[in-house]
Each structure stands twice: as C-alpha cells, then as structure tokens.
Motif scaffolding. Structure first.
Motif, PDB file in Angstrom:
ATOM      1  N   GLU A 164      29.877  20.772  55.930  1.00  0.00           N
ATOM      2  CA  GLU A 164      29.581  19.788  55.003  1.00  0.00           C
ATOM      3  C   GLU A 164      30.511  20.645  53.705  1.00  0.00           C
TER       4      GLU A 164
ATOM      5  N   GLY B 267      25.531  25.241  50.614  1.00  0.00           N
ATOM      6  CA  GLY B 267      25.665  23.914  51.201  1.00  0.00           C
ATOM      7  C   GLY B 267      24.801  23.850  52.335  1.00  0.00           C
TER       8      GLY B 267
ATOM      9  N   GLU C 265      36.938  16.680  49.507  1.00  0.00           N
ATOM     10  CA  GLU C 265      36.873  15.426  48.760  1.00  0.00           C
ATOM     11  C   GLU C 265      37.028  15.715  47.093  1.00  0.00           C
ATOM     12  N   ASN C 266      36.665  16.615  46.646  1.00  0.00           N
ATOM     13  CA  ASN C 266      36.969  17.226  45.280  1.00  0.00           C
ATOM     14  C   ASN C 266      38.164  18.163  44.823  1.00  0.00           C
TER      15      ASN C 266
ATOM     16  N   ASP D 180      33.856  19.914  53.607  1.00  0.00           N
ATOM     17  CA  ASP D 180      33.920  18.526  53.343  1.00  0.00           C
ATOM     18  C   ASP D 180      33.794  18.119  51.712  1.00  0.00           C
ATOM     19  N   TYR D 181      32.995  18.797  51.193  1.00  0.00           N
ATOM     20  CA  TYR D 181      32.871  18.650  49.794  1.00  0.00           C
ATOM     21  C   TYR D 181      34.053  19.089  48.941  1.00  0.00           C
TER      22      TYR D 181
ATOM     23  N   LEU E  72      28.241  25.391  43.468  1.00  0.00           N
ATOM     24  CA  LEU E  72      29.653  24.571  43.956  1.00  0.00           C
ATOM     25  C   LEU E  72      30.683  24.540  43.014  1.00  0.00           C
TER      26      LEU E  72
END
Length: 328
Positions: A237, A232, A244-245, A240-241, A203
C-alpha cells in the motif's frame, strides 16, 4: 551450594538464525573438554516435553559450523506455556539426568527458560540467537551479521535492476518491531530512505525526500523498509501511495522474507557463537544460572534474564544522521 553439573542439555528455539549450528557445536565440544555429558533436544521446548533428544559428543557435531539452520531443529511450543507442559519437560530432564540447560534463541525462549528454572530449580543459561538483534545485554546476537550481509547482497542486485529501468524499489526486511537490520543495511547499501518503527518518517516527508531525489537527477531509488514500520498498512500500500502521488516513479516492491534467516553464517557469527557457548558451559560449571551471555565492547558478559529481557538497545541516531547526509 550449587549442585554438581554432570549433564548439560542444549536446544534451539524460536526463529532459526545462521550460527545456531556453530553454537550447538561449541556447547558439545566445551562439554567434552570439561568431561560433562551433553544432551541435545530436538524442536526446542517441545522436544523437552516429548523426550525427543540425542546424546552429543565432539564427533557428532563435526562439519556443522558452516551450515545454516539448526541440526536440532526449532519450534515454538504452545504446550510449554502451560504448567502441565513444563511439568512434563522437568520430569523428562530428571529421568534423563540433565542437570542444567543452555537455551539458544530469543526473548521468548529466555522468558520460558526463566519461568521453568524458577519452578523446578534447574540452572539455565541463555544464548542470544536471533537475526533481529533486539535483545538487551548484548551488542550483537547470533545470526544478525549474516542477515545483514544477506540483505546487502540482495539490495545490491536489486539496485542493478532499479538503475537499468529507472525504478523506485521498496525493499522490506525482517526485524519484527526493531529497525536494526533496516537501518544498517540501508546505510550500507546506499538507500535513499530508510523506514524503521523507531522513527516515524511520515508520508509527507517521504514524498518530499523522493521529490528532492528526483530533482537532484536521480533516476532510480531504493527505500529500505523494516517490516515493523507503521508508515503505511503494509509495504504494498505504501508503494501504491507513492505511485499515485509521484507518477514519475515506477514503484516496485521486494519482500526479502525468510531468505534472511538462512545461509552459511559469516565468520563473525561463527566466532560469536563459539565464544558465547564456551562461556555458557563455563558459567554453569561455575554455579551460575538464570543469566544470558552477551558481548559488550568485545568482551563476553553475563546478564540476568531480567536485564536481558528489557527493551533492547536503542537505534543508533548517528546512523540516521549519516543516512540523511549521504542520501542527498
């Protein structure tokens, strides 16, 4: 001494792949050429168990070379995994007079065929038909090239939308635990990143790569994700990660799914299927069994099931290097 082959059975099993009909056609017409009877079984091993079959000749397979899917249909037979199921299949072959079988499918199909052949001394030849391209003993499997072109076409269209709206798209492609489709289409479609199960990008590295792309002036990006990638829990997901970042990116997800297994086969897959299946018939008539046909350096080969069922060819590291360079 090898027994005389008067009747050859053919079936398709497991996931369908473009080019399977071209393979069926080649078996039927090669049998006709060599004056051998051809029997087609519906729904793979289940059709063998239930005695669901049809006689095939050169005319019964006309106009199918361009069709996707399989006219013999396909299935995964739980019953064939049991001794009693295989016994029913063997009895049906004996009753019909089938002397040998050509199995068009993937690794599961070949494993079942290898066991069946050893139990009942029925010659079997495997023809690799799967979009995943994850079988050792061949550079290419039937359906792989068509799947690549289907994915490329889809990603080209998605990129139009990504560019128009300054979006980041995660495009999930098939391939089970093999990243061949993802890697080749990622390079071919100019993806910014390619996530495959064979290489753990991580990631942090993915985030840094996307940040670098943004700093370089890219307003949209495509990330191709193999369905077997473990970076992931799932592609949603993962998106989404990233959202968010990296709030500057509007991340979207497209799962191409089973559209990759359909459609009219490319010229490459039609030709490959034809070459494979003429060879398969000739191998049986030559007294060979328990091997799969393949193509190595453009030459049609025969490989034992034992070798063919080993772990497939590794990912092309050179393509990974090229992808890193070109995504700058």
């Amino acid at each position: 001494m090898a027994k005389e082959i008067r009747t050859i059975g053919v079936m398709t099993s497991g996931g369908d792949a473009p080019g399977m009909n071209a393979a069926i056609r080649a078996v039927a017409r090669a049998c006709a050429y060599y004056n051998v009877k051809c029997i087609g079984f519906y729904r793979g091993y289940q059709g063998m168990i239930e005695g669901d079959y049809c006689e095939m000749n050169a005319r019964s397979v006309r106009n199918i070379i361009s069709r996707g899917g399989t006219i013999l249909k396909s299935a995964r037979s739980q019953e064939f995994r049991d001794v009693e199921g295989r016994k029913k299949a063997a009895n049906n072959l004996k009753k019909i007079g089938v002397d040998a079988m050509i199995l068009i499918g993937g690794d599961g199909t070949f494993r079942g065929g290898e066991i069946f052949s050893k139990e009942y001394d029925i010659p079997v030849i495997g023809v690799p038909g799967t979009i995943d391209n994850d079988i050792a003993g061949t550079n290419f499997t039937i359906g792989y090239d068509t799947a690549l072109n289907t994915v490329i076409d889809a990603i080209d269209k998605i990129r139009d939308t990504a560019s128009s709206h300054d979006r980041l798209f995660f495009v999930e492609v098939m391939g089970r635990d093999a990243g061949f489709i993802a890697l080749n289409t990622g390079v071919g479609a100019g993806a910014e990143e390619i996530l495959i199960p064979e290489e753990d990008l991580g990631l942090d590295r993915l985030l840094e790569s996307l940040k670098r792309s943004k700093r370089s002036g890219k307003s949209s990006s495509i990330v191709v994700v193999s369905e077997g990638d473990k970076i992931g829990k799932n592609v949603y997901e993962l998106a989404d990660y990233i959202s968010e970042n990296l709030p500057d990116y509007e991340a979207k997800v497209t799962v191409l799914g089973h559209m990759q297994r359909g459609g009219s086969p490319t010229c490459f897959d039609r030709t490959l299927a034809s070459r494979f299946c003429v060879k398969a018939v000739e191998l049986l008539l030559d007294g060979q069994q328990n091997v799969m046909v393949g193509i190595i350096n453009n030459k049609i080969t025969a490989t034992s099931f034992e070798e063919g069922l080993k772990e497939g060819y590794g990912i092309n590291k050179e393509l990974l290097r090229i992808s890193d360079i070109l995504s700058t």
